[in-house]
Write a protein that holds these residues in place. Structure first.
Motif, short mmCIF file in Angstrom:
data_model
loop_
_atom_site.label_atom_id
_atom_site.label_comp_id
_atom_site.label_asym_id
_atom_site.label_seq_id
_atom_site.Cartn_x
_atom_site.Cartn_y
_atom_site.Cartn_z
N LYS A 72 0.88 -1.17 0.00
CA LYS A 72 0.00 0.00 0.00
C LYS A 72 0.91 1.22 0.00
O LYS A 72 1.48 1.56 1.04
CB LYS A 72 -0.90 -0.04 1.23
CG LYS A 72 -2.08 0.89 1.15
CD LYS A 72 -3.09 0.60 2.25
CE LYS A 72 -3.88 -0.67 1.99
NZ LYS A 72 -4.95 -0.91 2.99
N ASP A 76 -1.45 6.17 -2.01
CA ASP A 76 -2.69 5.48 -2.35
C ASP A 76 -3.16 4.68 -1.15
O ASP A 76 -2.41 4.38 -0.24
CB ASP A 76 -2.43 4.55 -3.55
CG ASP A 76 -3.71 4.30 -4.34
OD1 ASP A 76 -4.78 4.82 -3.95
OD2 ASP A 76 -3.64 3.58 -5.35
N ASP A 77 -4.46 4.33 -1.18
CA ASP A 77 -4.98 3.47 -0.12
C ASP A 77 -5.34 2.09 -0.68
O ASP A 77 -6.04 1.33 -0.03
CB ASP A 77 -6.17 4.13 0.56
CG ASP A 77 -7.23 4.55 -0.45
OD1 ASP A 77 -7.07 4.25 -1.66
OD2 ASP A 77 -8.22 5.17 -0.03
N LYS A 78 -4.86 1.79 -1.88
CA LYS A 78 -5.10 0.47 -2.47
C LYS A 78 -3.80 -0.31 -2.52
O LYS A 78 -2.72 0.25 -2.53
CB LYS A 78 -5.66 0.62 -3.89
CG LYS A 78 -7.02 1.27 -3.96
CD LYS A 78 -7.71 0.92 -5.29
CE LYS A 78 -9.05 1.62 -5.41
NZ LYS A 78 -8.90 3.10 -5.51
N ASN A 79 -3.94 -1.63 -2.61
CA ASN A 79 -2.76 -2.47 -2.77
C ASN A 79 -2.26 -2.40 -4.22
O ASN A 79 -3.04 -2.50 -5.16
CB ASN A 79 -3.10 -3.92 -2.43
CG ASN A 79 -3.25 -4.12 -0.94
OD1 ASN A 79 -2.59 -3.45 -0.15
ND2 ASN A 79 -4.11 -5.04 -0.55
N ARG A 80 -0.97 -2.24 -4.37
CA ARG A 80 -0.36 -2.11 -5.70
C ARG A 80 0.83 -3.07 -5.80
O ARG A 80 1.50 -3.34 -4.80
CB ARG A 80 0.15 -0.68 -5.91
CG ARG A 80 -0.90 0.40 -5.77
CD ARG A 80 -1.95 0.31 -6.85
NE ARG A 80 -2.95 1.38 -6.73
CZ ARG A 80 -4.02 1.46 -7.51
NH1 ARG A 80 -4.28 0.53 -8.44
NH2 ARG A 80 -4.88 2.45 -7.37
N THR A 85 5.37 0.81 -8.06
CA THR A 85 5.57 1.83 -7.03
C THR A 85 7.06 2.12 -6.88
O THR A 85 7.90 1.42 -7.43
CB THR A 85 5.07 1.35 -5.65
OG1 THR A 85 6.04 0.47 -5.06
CG2 THR A 85 3.73 0.63 -5.74
N SER A 87 8.15 2.25 -3.72
CA SER A 87 8.31 1.84 -2.32
C SER A 87 9.65 1.13 -2.09
O SER A 87 10.14 0.46 -2.99
CB SER A 87 7.18 0.87 -1.95
OG SER A 87 5.94 1.47 -2.14
N TRP A 142 -1.75 4.01 -12.02
CA TRP A 142 -2.46 4.33 -10.78
C TRP A 142 -1.99 5.64 -10.15
O TRP A 142 -2.68 6.19 -9.29
CB TRP A 142 -2.34 3.18 -9.78
CG TRP A 142 -0.97 3.00 -9.18
CD1 TRP A 142 0.02 2.18 -9.64
CD2 TRP A 142 -0.45 3.66 -8.02
NE1 TRP A 142 1.13 2.31 -8.85
CE2 TRP A 142 0.88 3.18 -7.84
CE3 TRP A 142 -0.95 4.58 -7.11
CZ2 TRP A 142 1.69 3.62 -6.80
CZ3 TRP A 142 -0.14 5.02 -6.07
CH2 TRP A 142 1.17 4.53 -5.92
N ARG A 158 5.31 2.81 7.69
CA ARG A 158 4.58 1.65 7.21
C ARG A 158 5.49 0.56 6.64
O ARG A 158 5.17 -0.61 6.73
CB ARG A 158 3.53 2.06 6.18
CG ARG A 158 4.07 2.43 4.82
CD ARG A 158 2.93 2.73 3.87
NE ARG A 158 2.28 3.98 4.24
CZ ARG A 158 1.16 4.42 3.66
NH1 ARG A 158 0.58 3.73 2.70
NH2 ARG A 158 0.63 5.57 4.03
N TYR A 162 5.88 -3.17 7.65
CA TYR A 162 5.89 -4.25 6.67
C TYR A 162 6.93 -5.29 7.02
O TYR A 162 6.68 -6.47 7.05
CB TYR A 162 6.24 -3.70 5.30
CG TYR A 162 5.07 -3.70 4.36
CD1 TYR A 162 4.67 -4.88 3.77
CD2 TYR A 162 4.37 -2.53 4.10
CE1 TYR A 162 3.59 -4.89 2.92
CE2 TYR A 162 3.29 -2.53 3.26
CZ TYR A 162 2.90 -3.71 2.66
OH TYR A 162 1.84 -3.71 1.82
#
Lengths: 168, 168
Positions: A72, A76-80, A85, A87, A142, A158, A162
């Protein structure tokens, strides 16, 4: 699948000591400075770099302990999928940030617009080039309409969580 | 200096089997296609990638045997510091190419505008983002006025020779 081994060519000194409160990408870290210490045995490779306004840093995101294929992301608040990403919890946690080169003093680079955590091992420096790194007419999947938020958002913990939640 | 270990997340299939005749950067390889095979255990991370027009590939330039800190790059006849060039014979031979994403079929990516040698191990995929990867007002150091030549030039075997000449 043989492992690929790299060696640190230097170390990045920044004001960010942990995952929290770090700008998201260099555009979020506008004006924040870092000092990059190139190890003396690689310093000769810095010749001619001073003429470039922007350089691409590749570095080891050394605090990442585990990876996730679905995340996440901050914007965004959706899983990608992780590869859609930027990330940090990637299978190979290599950070890529384009920074402004301010000054070179011997084996020290002063750079600006940063998002790296302190003590990140530096892997490579490349000059940032138009027609190669600057693409026109990007489609953004996205991230369409969200990417402008990079400059306002800061990271939270976050991705630290994880790592924790992935530990058995 | 502890070594940093990465694992291949896939393999890149291209028409270029050796150092010679390879386009210089993706802008030199316009329209040339590659197929990237993502290993099944990482394929879930491709979710949501299909919406992006351009992706950044990080890969191991696996044919590089030795590095040099000073090189004569393809676009110049002067010696330049390796970090002011995109030459492959870097201390850590990580290639960075921004390619156009054409299609995703299961764990296969079809991409275009390439400069990778066949069988290069893939290390990471990142979406290419404006305000992060696209910088305005670049100063280009020794590459000023030369960077447009990327699209005409092809590589020769100079970096192969480099490897040879560095062998004792």
């Amino acid at each position: 699948m043989n492992p690929i081994n790299f060696i640190p060519i230097g170390i990045i000194h920044t004001p960010f000591l942990s995952h929290e409160g770090v700008p998201i990408q260099g555009s979020g870290g506008k004006g924040i400075k870092a000092t990059i210490e190139i190890y003396p045995e690689f310093a000769a490779g810095l010749k001619d770099l001073e003429g470039f306004s922007h350089i691409i840093l590749l570095y080891h995101m050394h605090l990442v302990e585990k990876y996730a294929l679905i995340v996440k992301p901050f914007l965004d608040d959706k899983n990608r999928g992780i590869f859609s990403t930027r990330s940090p919890v990637r299978p190979n946690p290599i950070g890529l940030t384009t920074v402004r080169l301010i000054e070179i003093r011997d084996n020290l680079l002063i750079v600006e617009d940063i998002d790296m955590i302190d003590q990140s091992p530096l892997i490579d420096i490349k000059p940032c080039l138009p027609m190669i790194d600057n693409i026109q007419e990007l489609r953004l999947g996205w991230l369409t309409g969200k990417v402008e938020q990079f400059s306002q958002k800061k990271s939270d913990n976050r991705f630290k969580s994880y790592s924790d939640s992935l530990e058995e």
